[in-house]
Design an enzyme around this catalytic site. Structure first.
Site, PDB file in Angstrom:
ATOM      1  N   ASP A  39      10.224   4.640  -3.487  1.00 30.96           N
ATOM      2  CA  ASP A  39       9.821   5.795  -4.282  1.00 30.96           C
ATOM      3  C   ASP A  39      10.201   7.081  -3.548  1.00 30.96           C
ATOM      4  OD1 ASP A  39       8.756   4.233  -6.264  1.00 30.96           O
ATOM      5  OD2 ASP A  39       6.684   4.407  -5.569  1.00 30.96           O
ATOM      6  N   TYR A  67       4.839  -3.164   4.443  1.00 34.04           N
ATOM      7  CA  TYR A  67       4.533  -1.757   4.203  1.00 34.04           C
ATOM      8  C   TYR A  67       3.236  -1.375   4.918  1.00 34.04           C
ATOM      9  CZ  TYR A  67       7.702  -2.167   0.152  1.00 34.04           C
ATOM     10  OH  TYR A  67       8.776  -2.391  -0.669  1.00 34.04           O
ATOM     11  N   ASP A  81      -0.366   6.899  -7.808  1.00 35.76           N
ATOM     12  CA  ASP A  81      -0.321   7.488  -6.475  1.00 35.76           C
ATOM     13  C   ASP A  81      -0.996   8.857  -6.517  1.00 35.76           C
ATOM     14  OD1 ASP A  81       1.508   9.301  -7.565  1.00 35.76           O
ATOM     15  OD2 ASP A  81       3.255   8.314  -6.688  1.00 35.76           O
ATOM     16  N   ARG A 172       1.900   0.667  -5.123  1.00 33.71           N
ATOM     17  CA  ARG A 172       1.062   1.578  -5.920  1.00 33.71           C
ATOM     18  C   ARG A 172       0.156   0.790  -6.855  1.00 33.71           C
ATOM     19  NH1 ARG A 172       4.395   4.607  -9.586  1.00 33.71           N
ATOM     20  NH2 ARG A 172       6.162   3.305  -9.031  1.00 33.71           N
TER      21      ARG A 172
END
Length: 248
Positions: A39, A67, A81, A172
Site C-alpha cells: 500500500d 509484517y 487503516d 488492514r
C-alpha cells in the site's frame, strides 16, 4: 543487468512509483518489475526483479511474508487503516488479556473479504476507483493462511504485532476483523513489511542508497543473482545430449 534488488519502500510512494524511479536509474531498455504490492502508506521490503529475473515473478509472489503492523483498537474506518473515515466504534480500548484471547482465532486458514480500497479489479475496474465513486460492490471471500501472530508491544491505544502469513493476505483487513471480534472496532495505523521469502528488511536499500551506488557504477555488485532464488530446490548436473534436451 539481471538479478534481484531488495528495496526499502518508503511510505507515501506506490510500488509502481518505486519501479519507475529505479528503472530511470538503470537506463532505457532494462526491464524492472516488483514482486508483491505494498500500500502507498506502507513501508518495507519490496523485491525488484531486474532483467531476466522478471521471469521468476510467479516464484516470488507465491512466497510467505512477514509484517509488523500497528493495530489501533477503538474505531473502524472505511479504508480499514488510519487514513479513512471512521464508520464504527466509540474509542473503547482493549486489554492484553482480551487480545490474547482473540488473536488465536485468526491463526490458520481464514477467510478474508478484500477491502473496497484495494487494487483488485471487478469488471475491469479497480476496487479503490469504485470506492472513490461511492460505490460498494460484492466481493467474494478469499482463503489465506496466517501462520503466526505475535504481540510485540502494547501501549494503548496502540498494539504492535508481527504477522507471518501467506500471499494475498490483507493486513488492514486482519486488523479490521480483529477489531470486530474484540467488539470495539479497530484499524491499521502503520504497516512495515519485514520479509518476503529470502528478502529481509536488514538487507534492503533505500532509493537514496541505490542512487549513490548507480553513480559509483557499483549497482551490479549488489544485485542478488537469479540462481539464488533456487537455492532451496534440488539440483542435477546435465551434460551432452541430456543438456541439449533440458535446454529445449
Amino acid at each position: 543487468m539481471n538479478g534481484f534488488l531488495c528495496v526499502l519502500k518508503p511510505p507515501g510512494m506506490t510500488s509502481s512509483d518505486v519501479v519507475v524511479r529505479v528503472r530511470r536509474k538503470l537506463g532505457r531498455g532494462v526491464k524492472v518489475g516488483h514482486a508483491g504490492t505494498l500500500d502507498p502508506e506502507a513501508s518495507g521490503v519490496l523485491p525488484l526483479m531486474i532483467g531476466r529475473a522478471a521471469r521468476l515473478f510467479d516464484y516470488l509472489v507465491e512466497k510467505e511474508k512477514t509484517y509488523v503492523a500497528q493495530l489501533k483498537p477503538g474505531y473502524a474506518t472505511d479504508t480499514q487503516d488510519a487514513h479513512g473515515a471512521i464508520i464504527a466504534g466509540e474509542g473503547a480500548h482493549t486489554t492484553r488479556a482480551q487480545l490474547e484471547a482473540v488473536l488465536p482465532r485468526f491463526i490458520g486458514e481464514i477467510a478474508q473479504i478484500p477491502p473496497m480500497y484495494s487494487a483488485l479489479k471487478v469488471n475491469g475496474k479497480k476496487l479503490y476507483e469504485l470506492a472513490r465513486e461511492g460505490k460498494i460492490v460484492e466481493r467474494a471471500a478469499r482463503r489465506v493462511q496466517i501462520f503466526d501472530i505475535e504481540i510485540l508491544s502494547i501501549a494503548l491505544p496502540r498494539v504492535t504485532m508481527k504477522v507471518h502469513c501467506s500471499k494475498g493476505t490483507y493486513i488492514r483487513t486482519l486488523c479490521h476483523d480483529i477489531g470486530q471480534k474484540l467488539g470495539c472496532g479497530a484499524c491499521m495505523e502503520k504497516l512495515t513489511r519485514t520479509k518476503v521469502s529470502r528478502f529481509e528488511i536488514k538487507d534492503s536499500l533505500t532509493l537514496a542508497q541505490i542512487e549513490v551506488l548507480k553513480k559509483e557504477d557499483r549497482l551490479s555488485e549488489i544485485l542478488i543473482p537469479i540462481d539464488q532464488m533456487f537455492a532451496d530446490y534440488p539440483s542435477i548436473i546435465v551434460s551432452g545430449e541430456a543438456a541439449r534436451l533440458a535446454y529445449n
